[in-house]
Design a protein around this motif. Structure first.
Motif, short mmCIF file in Angstrom:
data_model
loop_
_atom_site.label_atom_id
_atom_site.label_comp_id
_atom_site.label_asym_id
_atom_site.label_seq_id
_atom_site.Cartn_x
_atom_site.Cartn_y
_atom_site.Cartn_z
N TYR A 169 0.85 -1.19 0.00
CA TYR A 169 0.00 0.00 0.00
C TYR A 169 0.88 1.24 0.00
O TYR A 169 1.86 1.32 0.77
CB TYR A 169 -0.89 0.05 1.24
CG TYR A 169 -1.82 -1.12 1.41
CD1 TYR A 169 -3.11 -1.09 0.90
CD2 TYR A 169 -1.41 -2.26 2.10
CE1 TYR A 169 -3.97 -2.16 1.08
CE2 TYR A 169 -2.27 -3.33 2.28
CZ TYR A 169 -3.54 -3.28 1.77
OH TYR A 169 -4.39 -4.35 1.94
N GLY A 215 -2.13 4.12 -4.04
CA GLY A 215 -2.80 2.89 -4.41
C GLY A 215 -2.18 1.69 -3.76
O GLY A 215 -1.41 1.81 -2.79
N ASN A 216 -2.49 0.52 -4.29
CA ASN A 216 -1.90 -0.71 -3.78
C ASN A 216 -1.77 -1.74 -4.89
O ASN A 216 -2.46 -1.67 -5.91
CB ASN A 216 -2.70 -1.26 -2.60
CG ASN A 216 -4.11 -1.67 -2.98
OD1 ASN A 216 -4.30 -2.59 -3.77
ND2 ASN A 216 -5.10 -1.01 -2.39
N ASN A 218 -4.08 -7.61 -8.24
CA ASN A 218 -4.96 -6.47 -8.01
C ASN A 218 -4.13 -5.19 -8.10
O ASN A 218 -3.12 -5.04 -7.40
CB ASN A 218 -5.63 -6.55 -6.64
CG ASN A 218 -6.78 -5.57 -6.52
OD1 ASN A 218 -7.92 -5.92 -6.80
ND2 ASN A 218 -6.50 -4.33 -6.15
N TYR A 238 -4.70 -1.22 -7.81
CA TYR A 238 -5.63 -0.14 -7.44
C TYR A 238 -4.88 1.19 -7.44
O TYR A 238 -3.80 1.30 -6.86
CB TYR A 238 -6.23 -0.40 -6.06
CG TYR A 238 -7.00 0.77 -5.50
CD1 TYR A 238 -8.19 1.19 -6.11
CD2 TYR A 238 -6.54 1.47 -4.40
CE1 TYR A 238 -8.89 2.27 -5.62
CE2 TYR A 238 -7.25 2.55 -3.89
CZ TYR A 238 -8.42 2.96 -4.50
OH TYR A 238 -9.11 4.03 -4.01
N PHE A 291 -5.56 5.55 -7.16
CA PHE A 291 -6.47 6.67 -6.96
C PHE A 291 -5.71 7.97 -7.12
O PHE A 291 -4.49 8.04 -6.91
CB PHE A 291 -7.14 6.61 -5.57
CG PHE A 291 -6.19 6.86 -4.41
CD1 PHE A 291 -5.88 8.15 -4.00
CD2 PHE A 291 -5.61 5.80 -3.74
CE1 PHE A 291 -5.01 8.37 -2.94
CE2 PHE A 291 -4.75 6.01 -2.68
CZ PHE A 291 -4.44 7.30 -2.28
N ASP A 318 -10.93 6.82 -8.97
CA ASP A 318 -10.44 5.54 -8.46
C ASP A 318 -10.51 4.50 -9.57
O ASP A 318 -11.57 4.32 -10.19
CB ASP A 318 -11.29 5.07 -7.27
CG ASP A 318 -11.11 5.93 -6.04
OD1 ASP A 318 -11.35 7.15 -6.15
OD2 ASP A 318 -10.76 5.40 -4.99
N ASN A 369 -9.61 0.39 -10.41
CA ASN A 369 -9.28 -0.89 -9.81
C ASN A 369 -9.36 -1.99 -10.87
O ASN A 369 -10.41 -2.18 -11.50
CB ASN A 369 -10.24 -1.21 -8.67
CG ASN A 369 -9.77 -2.39 -7.84
OD1 ASN A 369 -8.76 -2.32 -7.16
ND2 ASN A 369 -10.51 -3.48 -7.90
N ASN A 418 -8.59 -6.11 -11.41
CA ASN A 418 -8.38 -7.31 -10.61
C ASN A 418 -8.56 -8.56 -11.49
O ASN A 418 -9.62 -9.15 -11.53
CB ASN A 418 -9.36 -7.31 -9.43
CG ASN A 418 -9.25 -8.53 -8.55
OD1 ASN A 418 -10.22 -8.95 -7.94
ND2 ASN A 418 -8.08 -9.12 -8.45
N GLU A 431 -13.29 -1.90 -11.79
CA GLU A 431 -14.17 -0.96 -11.10
C GLU A 431 -13.59 0.44 -11.21
O GLU A 431 -12.46 0.69 -10.78
CB GLU A 431 -14.33 -1.34 -9.63
CG GLU A 431 -15.28 -0.43 -8.87
CD GLU A 431 -15.50 -0.88 -7.44
OE1 GLU A 431 -16.43 -0.36 -6.78
OE2 GLU A 431 -14.74 -1.77 -6.98
N ASN A 432 -14.35 1.34 -11.79
CA ASN A 432 -13.94 2.73 -11.94
C ASN A 432 -14.99 3.62 -11.29
O ASN A 432 -16.19 3.44 -11.50
CB ASN A 432 -13.80 3.11 -13.42
CG ASN A 432 -12.70 2.34 -14.11
OD1 ASN A 432 -11.66 2.07 -13.51
ND2 ASN A 432 -12.92 1.96 -15.37
N TYR A 463 -18.97 -0.86 -12.47
CA TYR A 463 -18.34 -2.10 -11.98
C TYR A 463 -18.63 -3.19 -13.00
O TYR A 463 -19.79 -3.41 -13.40
CB TYR A 463 -18.92 -2.47 -10.62
CG TYR A 463 -18.49 -3.83 -10.12
CD1 TYR A 463 -17.34 -3.99 -9.34
CD2 TYR A 463 -19.26 -4.96 -10.40
CE1 TYR A 463 -16.96 -5.24 -8.87
CE2 TYR A 463 -18.88 -6.21 -9.93
CZ TYR A 463 -17.73 -6.35 -9.18
OH TYR A 463 -17.36 -7.59 -8.72
#
Length: 806
Positions: free
Chosen positions: A599, A612-613, A628, A630, A632, A646, A648, A650, A677-678, A699
């Protein structure tokens, strides 16, 4: 939604060389005859000759350092028969003060000043009132061991000013916003806190040590408050709302466009000095933010956040024991009966039951006995179905239901407590009823260094079949200091089920956890704070006894001098016996797996910030892999306008899970999955009382099956050789728009306008191209709604004053 202040409050220092910061500070109370004008200008005569609270202690980034003269803080408090008044002078460079405008109950990128009071001086319960340099109010309620209820709201006044010395603030907190005794002479717990956002610097008037468990118990003291009496606490908040909804049903006899008008009222009544009744009559929750729905491939229910204020505000007593999941009331009911639908086609399924009314009574006596009573009633739910001849009819799928909670919570010395709680769900007709009872205890030693807590619970379901289940929990350890540890054990038999009013995924387990933490709060040459943890979990099925899972998890967290932070987590899970994935009680011998997560969080005081991560997880069987990513980013154009994005991504490859059933046989598949997912959010805040927000979310998640397997009796998988399995791929899309305008046109009174757009597709067709999925969901049937709601706050004491003037 409110941003929690408590993590900021308890992120604090451990050493101080300038003075004995562990000594409790005192401030003498002074009554006033003249009432200050709440305008942020500190020129009222009543502020003269009032004791000053100063010499605040820095808690970050240099713990224990006394504030400097050029950044010093001066606070004064006076009182009369109706309110307490607060004076605050924050010295600073006025050009450097952060003052982003955000909606009420948020802080944003802004400096703030706060007062935290504990009127009963029980060192367990308090109320916090925060004001930012932009004049935005935030209030919160604190309970024992420092839990924060950021959803608690009160009606009070404040004003701020920027000047050549920094900035100033004045507050008026009426007694109707507080609970206190009727003693002739009183002492209140008191603390102040200030934040300088650009430097991530925060100070407290009375020292709060992070190595000591609890927050309110480390307060200062406001002494000698004389001859104040609790007022009659009675307020009404009537509302009216109007809705227009459009959904292209396109069926004969069914309207595409519908409208409705609602009206109702919220009531608050102070039963006595300690207890308050909150009631909502025919409430309207249509303007809360939409749930973030997902494609759930697990055997367990997804838990959503509660956004309805009545069910989040002042519920700390009802949340004890983890038996209350408020979304069960209306939003996500636990009972459905589709037996009356048969083979008919469902035209319109009502998924939320109308809340007819809800009532809370809560408070705490002078001897520390907290009492909570909660009751809510939801209307029946009906599903519209169509038979083979095209005839439409309504089928009841959930009956009229009553939800009730009763809590007795006795505070003990050393921030300890003992609690009794009962939840009860009664349904009309032949549907089953549910009852859960729990006894809880939490004991701390004198210095709050060591603790032991536990719970015993019993569930009872009554209907066509009756069952009684039991559960217990025990935890003890060290909770103060740099090094912390705990051991916990949780047990539930195969009949325990509190899910009718609580959230509970599975029973029949015996879990044991060892947890270790080592935290360093004193900065070094390259970091401000260093935290680390390590835990071990061992779980067995209770009946019949057998091994379930073993896992090890740990990692460090560090905040650097530039206010960026990083965290690394590693998790190893051994091969396990999974009794839930098969959905039929059969064991699945799940392979071992491990994962790593990194993270990165930025300094959010910067106008543009990003972070992010990254996560990687590998499953031993078929070398299943999960990634994953992610990311932001946030951009503040100025104090009024801000944007957030954001992203994401995955992807999963060669993962194995349950996919369907053939009679009593469980079929698994090896599959690839991609989830994207945005979400985009923006806000324009006109003033500290008026603002506009918008949130857009798309999503998309799919499941592309590659091979099918039969689960054997020994828990292993073998190749599936039966009839071809078709239609088991999944492609799920959700699109939401939530656009809300709010205006607080009077204290406690709001006008809100909400526009919502929602679309959902769930089918076996899929495409791996993101733009095709986005185009598909945008062209799918959209559920559009526009609503207007006006809520007006009426204080009985204000009405009484106006009538006297007339």
């Amino acid at each position: 939604m409110k941003r929690c202040i408590l993590p900021i409050l308890i992120f604090i220092c451990t050493f101080c060389k300038a003075q004995d910061i562990s000594k409790q500070k005192h401030l003498d109370a002074k009554r006033t005859i003249q009432i200050p004008k709440i305008d942020g200008v500190l020129d009222d005569e009543c502020w003269n000759d009032v004791p000053v609270a100063t010499d605040f202690i820095q808690i970050r980034p240099n713990p224990g350092k006394i504030e400097t003269q050029d950044r010093r803080t001066e606070m004064k408090v006076i009182y009369d028969d109706v309110a307490i008044y607060v004076y605050a002078r924050m010295y600073d460079n006025p050009d450097s003060v952060s003052h982003e405008l955000v909606s009420r109950d948020n802080i944003g990128n802004a400096d703030f000043i706060s007062i935290i009071v504990d009127p009963f001086y029980d060192k367990m319960n308090g109320n916090g009132f925060f004001v930012t340099a932009a004049g935005v109010q935030f209030d919160a309620k604190y309970s024992q061991v420092g839990d924060e209820d950021a959803n608690w709201n009160a009606v009070w006044e404040s004003a701020v000013k920027l000047d050549d010395k920094g900035w100033t603030c004045e507050m008026k907190i009426p007694y109707s916003a507080l609970r206190f005794s009727s003693k002739d002479i009183q002492n209140w717990g008191l603390n102040f806190s200030r934040r300088i956002q650009r430097e991530n610097l925060q100070t407290f008037w009375n020292f709060v040590d992070p190595k000591v468990n609890g927050f309110i118990n480390q307060e200062g003291l406001w002494m000698g408050i004389k001859d104040i009496k609790p007022p009659l606490r009675l307020s009404f908040s009537p509302y009216i709302s109007a809705y227009v909804n459009h959904y292209p049903v396109n069926l004969p006899g069914v309207k595409n466009t519908t409208s409705r008008f609602n009206g109702g009222m919220d009531v608050k009544y102070g039963i006595n000095n300690s207890f308050t009744l909150d009631m909502t009559l025919v409430p309207d929750f249509g303007q809360v933010q939409s749930d973030n729905r997902i494609l759930n491939l697990t055997p367990f229910e997804v838990k959503f956040n509660e956004n309805r204020q009545f069910f989040t505000e002042g519920t700390e007593l009802f949340n004890k024991g983890d038996l209350f999941y408020s979304k069960r009331i209306g939003s996500i009911p636990s009972y459905y009966d589709y037996s009356g639908v048969g083979s008919d086609k469902i035209v319109k399924d009502q998924t939320e039951a109308k809340v007819l009314n809800a009532t809370k009574i809560s408070g705490r006596t002078a001897k520390g006995l907290g009492i909570g009573i909660f009751n809510a009633i939801t209307n029946s739910m009906e599903t519209e179905v169509e038979d083979a001849q095209g005839n439409l009819r309504m089928v009841e799928t959930q009956p009229l239901t009553n939800y009730n909670i009763l809590v007795f919570d006795q505070s003990l010395k050393n921030n300890s407590s003992a609690t009794f709680i009962n939840t009860n769900v009664l349904r009309q007709g032949s549907a089953y009823d549910a009852n859960v009872t729990a006894l809880l205890f939490n004991l701390n030693n004198k210095g709050n260094k060591y603790f032991v807590n536990g719970a015993g619970k019993m569930s009872y379901l009554r209907g066509k079949e009756t069952s009684t289940g039991y559960s217990y929990g025990l935890k003890f350890g060290k909770q103060s200091g740099n090094f912390l540890w705990s051991y916990s054990q949780q047990y539930a038999d195969d009949k325990f089920d509190p899910s009718d009013l609580g959230f509970f995924t599975n029973n029949n387990f015996l879990d044991q956890v060892l947890d270790f933490h080592y935290n360093v709060y004193k900065p070094s040459s390259w970091y401000n704070q260093f935290l680390s943890y390590f835990n071990v979990l061992y779980s067995r099925r209770a009946t019949p006894g057998s091994f379930q899972t073993f896992s090890v998890e740990g990692g460090p967290y560090v905040q650097f001098k530039n206010l960026w932070s990083a965290e690394v987590n590693g998790i190893y899970t051994a091969a396990k016996n999974d009794f839930y994935e098969s959905r039929n009680g059969q064991v699945y011998k799940a392979p071992e797996s491990y994962s790593f997560v990194l993270y990165i969080n930025p300094n959010r005081a910067k106008a543009y910030n990003f972070g992010g991560n990254i996560r990687y997880r590998e499953q031993e069987l078929f070398k299943g892999r999960e990634y994953n990513f992610y990311f932001f980013q946030n951009l503040r154009i100025n104090d009024k306008i801000a944007f957030g994005l954001d992203l994401n991504f995955n992807p999963n490859y060669n993962y194995v899970n349950w996919v369907t059933a053939q009679g009593d046989k469980a079929i698994f598949s090896r599959y690839d999955r991609r989830t994207v997912e945005n979400s985009f959010d923006a806000k324009y805040t006109f003033t500290n009382l008026m603002g506009f927000t918008v949130v857009l979310r798309h999503y998309w998640s799919d499941r592309r099956n590659k091979e099918f397997y039969l689960l054997k009796p020994d828990g292993n998988l073998t190749d599936y050789t039966g009839a071809p399995l078709n239609g088991l791929d999944r492609n799920y899309n959700v699109f939401n728009i939530d656009l809300i305008y709010t205006w607080q046109f009077a204290p406690g009174s709001t006008l809100s306008v909400s526009y919502k757009d929602a679309a959902e597709t769930y089918d076996t067709y899929y495409t791996q191209r993101y733009n095709k999925n986005l185009s598909g969901i945008l062209n799918a049937p959209q559920n559009n709604s526009l609503s207007v709601k006006v809520l007006y706050y009426v204080d009985y004491l204000d009405l009484k004053k106006k009538r006297k003037k007339v």
